[in-house]
Every structure is written in structure tokens, then in C-alpha cells.
Design an enzyme around this catalytic site. Structure first.
Site, mmCIF file in Angstrom:
data_model
loop_
_atom_site.group_PDB
_atom_site.id
_atom_site.type_symbol
_atom_site.label_atom_id
_atom_site.label_comp_id
_atom_site.label_asym_id
_atom_site.label_seq_id
_atom_site.Cartn_x
_atom_site.Cartn_y
_atom_site.Cartn_z
ATOM 1 N N CYS A 175 -4.686 12.832 12.732
ATOM 2 C CA CYS A 175 -5.479 11.606 12.636
ATOM 3 C C CYS A 175 -5.320 10.847 13.936
ATOM 4 O O CYS A 175 -4.664 11.324 14.861
ATOM 5 C CB CYS A 175 -5.061 10.776 11.424
ATOM 6 N N ARG A 182 -8.368 -0.475 4.633
ATOM 7 C CA ARG A 182 -7.453 0.483 4.010
ATOM 8 C C ARG A 182 -6.131 -0.184 3.644
ATOM 9 O O ARG A 182 -5.434 0.281 2.742
ATOM 10 C CB ARG A 182 -7.174 1.640 4.967
ATOM 11 N N ASP A 240 4.670 0.648 12.222
ATOM 12 C CA ASP A 240 3.483 0.005 11.640
ATOM 13 C C ASP A 240 3.332 -1.459 12.062
ATOM 14 O O ASP A 240 2.349 -2.109 11.692
ATOM 15 C CB ASP A 240 3.522 0.109 10.105
ATOM 16 N N ILE A 248 7.894 7.116 17.001
ATOM 17 C CA ILE A 248 7.507 7.800 15.755
ATOM 18 C C ILE A 248 6.238 8.636 15.930
ATOM 19 O O ILE A 248 6.206 9.805 15.550
ATOM 20 C CB ILE A 248 7.304 6.783 14.596
ATOM 21 N N LYS A 297 0.847 -1.212 0.000
ATOM 22 C CA LYS A 297 0.000 0.000 0.000
ATOM 23 C C LYS A 297 0.876 1.253 0.000
ATOM 24 O O LYS A 297 0.669 2.176 -0.775
ATOM 25 C CB LYS A 297 -0.903 -0.013 1.236
ATOM 26 N N ASN A 298 1.863 1.269 0.917
ATOM 27 C CA ASN A 298 2.626 2.506 1.093
ATOM 28 C C ASN A 298 3.636 2.769 -0.016
ATOM 29 O O ASN A 298 4.220 3.851 -0.081
ATOM 30 C CB ASN A 298 3.291 2.520 2.479
ATOM 31 N N ARG A 305 0.649 14.769 13.174
ATOM 32 C CA ARG A 305 1.169 14.564 11.823
ATOM 33 C C ARG A 305 1.226 15.848 10.988
ATOM 34 O O ARG A 305 0.518 15.999 9.993
ATOM 35 C CB ARG A 305 0.378 13.464 11.116
ATOM 36 N N PRO A 306 2.089 16.784 11.393
ATOM 37 C CA PRO A 306 2.218 18.019 10.613
ATOM 38 C C PRO A 306 2.857 17.770 9.243
ATOM 39 O O PRO A 306 3.376 16.682 8.985
ATOM 40 C CB PRO A 306 3.137 18.888 11.484
ATOM 41 N N VAL A 307 2.832 18.794 8.380
ATOM 42 C CA VAL A 307 3.440 18.658 7.042
ATOM 43 C C VAL A 307 4.512 19.730 6.825
ATOM 44 O O VAL A 307 4.862 20.052 5.693
ATOM 45 C CB VAL A 307 2.372 18.725 5.921
HETATM 46 C C1 EPZ Z 1 4.308 7.017 6.480
HETATM 47 O O1 EPZ Z 1 3.539 8.088 7.008
HETATM 48 C C2 EPZ Z 1 3.373 5.830 6.343
HETATM 49 N N1 EPZ Z 1 2.277 6.183 5.444
HETATM 50 C C3 EPZ Z 1 2.835 5.431 7.721
HETATM 51 O O2 EPZ Z 1 2.060 4.259 7.565
HETATM 52 C C4 EPZ Z 1 4.020 5.112 8.637
HETATM 53 O O3 EPZ Z 1 3.541 4.838 9.929
HETATM 54 C C5 EPZ Z 1 4.982 6.302 8.686
HETATM 55 O O4 EPZ Z 1 5.385 6.672 7.328
HETATM 56 C C6 EPZ Z 1 6.231 6.026 9.486
HETATM 57 O O5 EPZ Z 1 6.885 4.908 8.961
HETATM 58 C C7 EPZ Z 1 2.444 6.059 4.146
HETATM 59 O O6 EPZ Z 1 3.499 5.686 3.644
HETATM 60 C C8 EPZ Z 1 1.282 6.387 3.278
HETATM 61 P P1 EPZ Z 1 6.390 10.394 8.438
HETATM 62 P P2 EPZ Z 1 4.108 9.572 6.966
HETATM 63 O O7 EPZ Z 1 6.332 11.655 7.666
HETATM 64 O O8 EPZ Z 1 4.902 9.757 5.735
HETATM 65 C C9 EPZ Z 1 6.687 13.740 11.890
HETATM 66 C C10 EPZ Z 1 0.174 2.873 7.882
HETATM 67 O O9 EPZ Z 1 -0.372 2.354 8.879
HETATM 68 N N2 EPZ Z 1 6.568 14.733 10.793
HETATM 69 O O10 EPZ Z 1 7.567 9.492 8.217
HETATM 70 O O11 EPZ Z 1 2.990 10.493 7.213
HETATM 71 C C11 EPZ Z 1 5.382 12.922 12.028
HETATM 72 O O12 EPZ Z 1 4.426 13.595 12.787
HETATM 73 C C12 EPZ Z 1 0.667 4.296 7.935
HETATM 74 O O13 EPZ Z 1 0.308 2.280 6.800
HETATM 75 C C13 EPZ Z 1 6.697 16.059 11.095
HETATM 76 O O14 EPZ Z 1 6.892 16.461 12.255
HETATM 77 O O15 EPZ Z 1 5.057 9.566 8.247
HETATM 78 C C14 EPZ Z 1 5.914 11.658 12.662
HETATM 79 O O16 EPZ Z 1 6.030 11.868 14.036
HETATM 80 C C15 EPZ Z 1 0.309 4.999 9.198
HETATM 81 N N3 EPZ Z 1 6.576 16.972 10.072
HETATM 82 C C16 EPZ Z 1 7.296 11.495 12.039
HETATM 83 O O17 EPZ Z 1 7.655 12.792 11.540
HETATM 84 C C17 EPZ Z 1 6.380 16.574 8.780
HETATM 85 O O18 EPZ Z 1 6.290 17.446 7.898
HETATM 86 C C18 EPZ Z 1 7.378 10.493 10.885
HETATM 87 O O19 EPZ Z 1 6.291 10.744 9.981
HETATM 88 C C19 EPZ Z 1 6.264 15.222 8.498
HETATM 89 C C20 EPZ Z 1 6.376 14.305 9.523
#
Ligand code: EPZ
Length: 426
Positions: free
Chosen positions: A117, A401, A308, A330, A22-23, A122-124
Site C-alpha cells: 500500500c 477511514r 501513526d 516502521i 479503529k485499530n 507490508r508483507p505478511v
Molecule cells: C498496524 O499495521 C496498524 N494497522 C497500522 O496503522 C500501524 O501503522 C502499524 O500497525 C504499526 O503500528 C492496524 O492496526 C489495522 P505491523 P500492521 O505488522 O499490523 C513489517 C493506520 O494508519 N512486517 O506492526 O500491518 C511491516 O512491513 C495504520 O491506522 C513484516 O515484515 O503493521 C512493517 O514494516 C497504518 N512482515 C513492520 O513489520 C509481516 O508479516 C510493522 O508492521 C508483518 C509486518
């Protein structure tokens, strides 16, 4: 709303074929926005998240066509909207991945902020900071990110993420493929899904080096072309079925998978006393002999133990001899399954917001429980498979999902499992 009923307490024996990741699929499908030629993808899993992304792409004007159950073709030659609307983005955060490709190819876009969520805020900010460094003008207004480029193209830049982010690495990588000049991404995520995306982009004509490392170098090209790519197997699905074998003290052969993508988990399972042997196309996992013991784990970015798989390993720890500790590094709210597992008689102590102690040797009992997110649902399904009596798992739309045909795959190994919409079977 669908519910899943499981009568647990039986060892599972059989073979499970793993679906496409999926990811990996989500960012790779999004990369179709980088070219007006056809992107053809094999091994795309049949999941609700994929259908959500298809709706978003269709709303932008992408032609999405299904060639067979797991093969899809995408063509972004008639993009007529640069807006990813909140109604669609809020249902799936990965929709935010349209930002980098739309901006780099068309110089403008408007994408809804995904919001938090169940598992965290989960900021961007990392996504937006990286694109700003590449010359994007970013404004946040009315819950939307408005992004545009002053000059025709984004400009290559040197980007260092302060923390590893899968999504920010993917958005930046896709944006950099069509930017002017060189982009270097330091502290890039190294998850196998990033490699899969990078390899697909290379087949589309992107110039990327450092694939598989935490430093990616991208020399922007003028345009990308179509390609055919096969999605890697879903490593989290593989782990989930491995734990299904271990927790029920049965044996499952997990095939069409890539053992090298789950090394950290295999090491933990072996240290817990699970018997794992490589077989053609995958591995065989067994909990026979009932010798599972507790262990301490810390979740971390790849190649560390994946967040995950945290809920799933917690379920196994409940049935182990001796205590285990989990430190989740995480996400800040990824223990929503704890109170539900406690309802099944699981002995778990929340030590602080990021740590739990799992006491082990819990005699799990079936109970009605509520799924809160995708992996929490998987953890509850596993606990239910081990529990004596009947469990009813509510809100299984979370499960849909990310797990293709989970009831069929588990019942082929002997699980007593079924789904109902309104009324349970007598
Ligand atoms: C990906 O989410 C996966 N989703 C998640 O899988 C997975 O848990 C996660 O990576 C960690 O491995 C997909 O690939 C679609 P991150 P993502 O950006 O990209 C912080 C599942 O169950 N952060 O690596 O959103 C964030 O809050 C899902 O399949 C910021 O602070 O995760 C987190 O604490 C759930 N600012 C950490 O970084 C940002 O701009 C890692 O998040 C982005 C992230």
C-alpha cells in the site's frame, strides 16, 4: 471525490470527544469468527474501514446488526464461505485478520494476499510463519493464501517474532485461543489495541496471560462464547487533536480518552513546549504563548513514538522554533506527505529514505494538496489549520477511514473547514 477546504491561521479552542479506536475495533470485530454466539461491541467508531470489514464478514455469512450508532452485534453461527475475496481485502489490509480466526475454528480458509500500500510493501510472512509453526498447511496460489489444518485443530507452539508486528501478533493470538495446547508468543506487539483484543478474547472465554507484556501465553480452549465489550478510545485521534491545539496555538480539552496510552507523545509535546494538563476523562492541550520548539524523534513500536503520529508531529515541527529530525523505523515509504507540506511552504529536507530534517519557523501558506494515506491526510489537515489562506485537501477518502466526524469536531473548536464533492462554495 470529496475534498476538504480549510481557511487556516486561527487558534482553535474547545472540547473534542474521542471516538473508539479503529485499530482495536478491526481485530476485535474479526474475533467474532471464533464463536457461534453473539459478540456485542460498544464504542465502535463510525468509519469507512469498519464498513469495509462488515462487508467482508457478511460475505462469509456473519450476521452483522447495528443496535445504535456505535453499538453493533455480530453472530458467526451460519458461516457459509471461508473465502475473503481480493476485491474486498485489497481495499483494507486489516481484512487479513480473518485468517487466524477462520483457520483455527473451521480448519480451512482462503484469504487474498493484501499486497502493498502507499506506506510500504507490508508483507505478511510473520503471520504465515506463525500459523505454519502451529501446524497449518499454507499454500500461496493465484494471489491467495490457502490455509488448512491436517488434524482437526491447530496446535499450540512457541513463536518468536524477529520483529514486532501488530497484525501478526493479533492473527496468532486469535488462532491460539482455539488451538490444542499452549502457545507462547515472544516479542509480541504491546500496543494498547493488542491488550484490548486480548481482554475481549478473555471475556469470550480465552485463557491468556501476560497481557500488557511482550510475551503472551495462550492455553487453547475447546470453544469460545459470546461477550459484551467496549472498545478503547482511539489514541491516534487523541494525538491528532492535541496537535491541532498546539499547531494553531490554541487550547483543546480532549476527553473520553486514555492519557496512559499516549505517554511517549505527551512527553515529546511537553518537551516541545506544549502545555498539557490532565483533566477529568482526558487532558487539556495548549500551544498558547507560541513557545513551541524543535525536537528529534524516532518512531518505534509501543511504548515508543507511534509511526501513526509521525505526519502529524511533522506538521507541528514546521511551526516550531529551531530544527527537528524524524527517523521513521516502521514503514519504508511513510514520507509521502513531505512534498505536499513543501507545497505549503514547509521547509523539510529528506536526508535519506528513513529520515527528514524539518527546519522549523516555516510560514505555512494554504495550497491545494493531495492526501496519500490516512495519517498523511491528518498531517496535511493540521498543516492547513496553521497555514495562512485556503488549502484544498484532495482524496479525503483516506481520512474517512480513520477519523470520525473530523469536520464537525474541528469546526466545534472554531476551525473554518468544510467538505465539498464537486464545486467549492463561492
Ligand atoms: C498496524 O499495521 C496498524 N494497522 C497500522 O496503522 C500501524 O501503522 C502499524 O500497525 C504499526 O503500528 C492496524 O492496526 C489495522 P505491523 P500492521 O505488522 O499490523 C513489517 C493506520 O494508519 N512486517 O506492526 O500491518 C511491516 O512491513 C495504520 O491506522 C513484516 O515484515 O503493521 C512493517 O514494516 C497504518 N512482515 C513492520 O513489520 C509481516 O508479516 C510493522 O508492521 C508483518 C509486518
Amino acid at each position: 471525490m470529496d475534498k476538504i477546504v480549510i481557511k487556516g491561521g486561527h487558534p482553535l479552542f474547545g472540547t473534542v470527544k474521542i471516538s473508539g479506536s479503529k485499530n482495536s475495533s478491526l481485530p476485535i470485530i474479526t474475533s467474532t469468527l471464533l464463536t457461534d454466539n453473539v459478540l456485542s461491541l460498544h464504542n465502535v467508531p463510525n468509519l469507512s474501514d469498519i464498513r469495509t470489514l462488515h462487508k467482508i464478514l457478511a460475505s462469509l455469512g456473519v450476521k452483522v446488526s447495528q443496535k445504535s450508532l456505535h453499538t453493533w452485534e455480530y453472530q458467526a453461527d451460519t458461516i457459509n464461505s471461508f473465502t475473503a475475496a481480493y476485491d474486498l481485502v485489497k481495499t483494507m489490509r486489516a481484512s487479513f485478520l480473518v485468517l487466524g480466526p477462520l483457520l483455527t475454528r473451521f480448519g480451512e480458509c482462503k484469504v487474498a494476499l493484501p499486497g502493498g500500500c502507499a506506506i510500504g510493501v507490508r508483507p505478511v510472512n510473520f503471520h504465515l510463519e506463525a500459523l505454519s509453526l502451529m501446524g497449518a498447511d499454507i499454500e500461496i496460489k493465484d494471489g491467495y493464501v490457502y490455509a488448512s489444518t491436517k488434524s482437526k485443530r491447530l496446535k499450540g507452539a512457541e513463536i518468536t517474532f524477529s520483529r514486532v508486528s501488530v497484525g501478526a501478533t493479533e492473527n496468532t493470538l486469535m488462532a491460539a485461543t482455539l488451538a490444542e495446547g499452549k502457545t507462547i508468543i515472544h516479542n509480541a506487539a504491546m500496543e494498547p489495541e493488542i491488550d484490548d483484543l486480548a481482554n475481549c478474547l478473555v471475556s469470550m472465554g480465552a485463557d491468556i496471560t501476560g497481557i500488557g507484556s511482550n510475551c503472551l501465553t495462550i492455553n487453547g480452549v475447546d470453544s469460545l462464547h459470546g461477550a459484551t465489550h467496549s472498545i478503547i478510545p482511539d489514541r491516534i485521534e487523541s494525538i491528532t487533536y492535541a496537535i491541532a491545539a498546539a499547531i494553531t496555538r490554541g487550547r483543546i480539552d480532549i476527553i473520553d480518552t486514555r492519557v496512559e496510552h499516549i505517554t511517549s507523545v505527551i512527553e515529546v509535546l511537553k518537551a516541545m513546549g506544549v502545555d498539557i494538563k490532565e483533566i477529568t476523562g482526558g487532558f487539556s492541550c495548549s500551544g498558547e504563548g507560541n513557545n513551541i520548539k524543535g525536537i528529534d524523534i524516532v518512531t518505534s513500536p509501543y511504548p515508543g513514538f507511534p509511526t501513526d503520529a509521525q505526519a502529524q508531529i511533522m506538521a507541528l515541527m514546521l511551526t516550531a522554533k529551531g530544527a527537528s529530525n524524524i527517523n521513521e523505523t516502521i514503514f519504508e515509504n511513510r514520507f509521502m506527505h513531505v512534498p505536499e507540506m513543501q507545497r505549503m511552504n514547509g521547509d523539510i529536507i529528506l536526508t535519506d529514505a528513513f529520515s527528514v530534517k524539518v527546519m522549523g519557523s516555516s510560514e505555512l501558506h494554504g495550497a491545494p494538496v493531495m492526501a496519500s494515506d490516512l495519517r498523511a491526510s491528518a498531517g496535511l489537515i493540521l498543516a492547513a489549520l496553521a497555514a495562512k489562506g485556503e488549502s484544498i485537501i484532495d482524496r479525503v477518502y483516506h481520512l474517512d477511514r480513520g477519523y470520525e466526524d473530523i469536520e464537525t469536531k474541528l469546526s466545534s473548536c472554531g476551525a473554518d473547514i468544510y467538505r465539498y464533492k464537486d464545486t467549492p462554495k463561492e
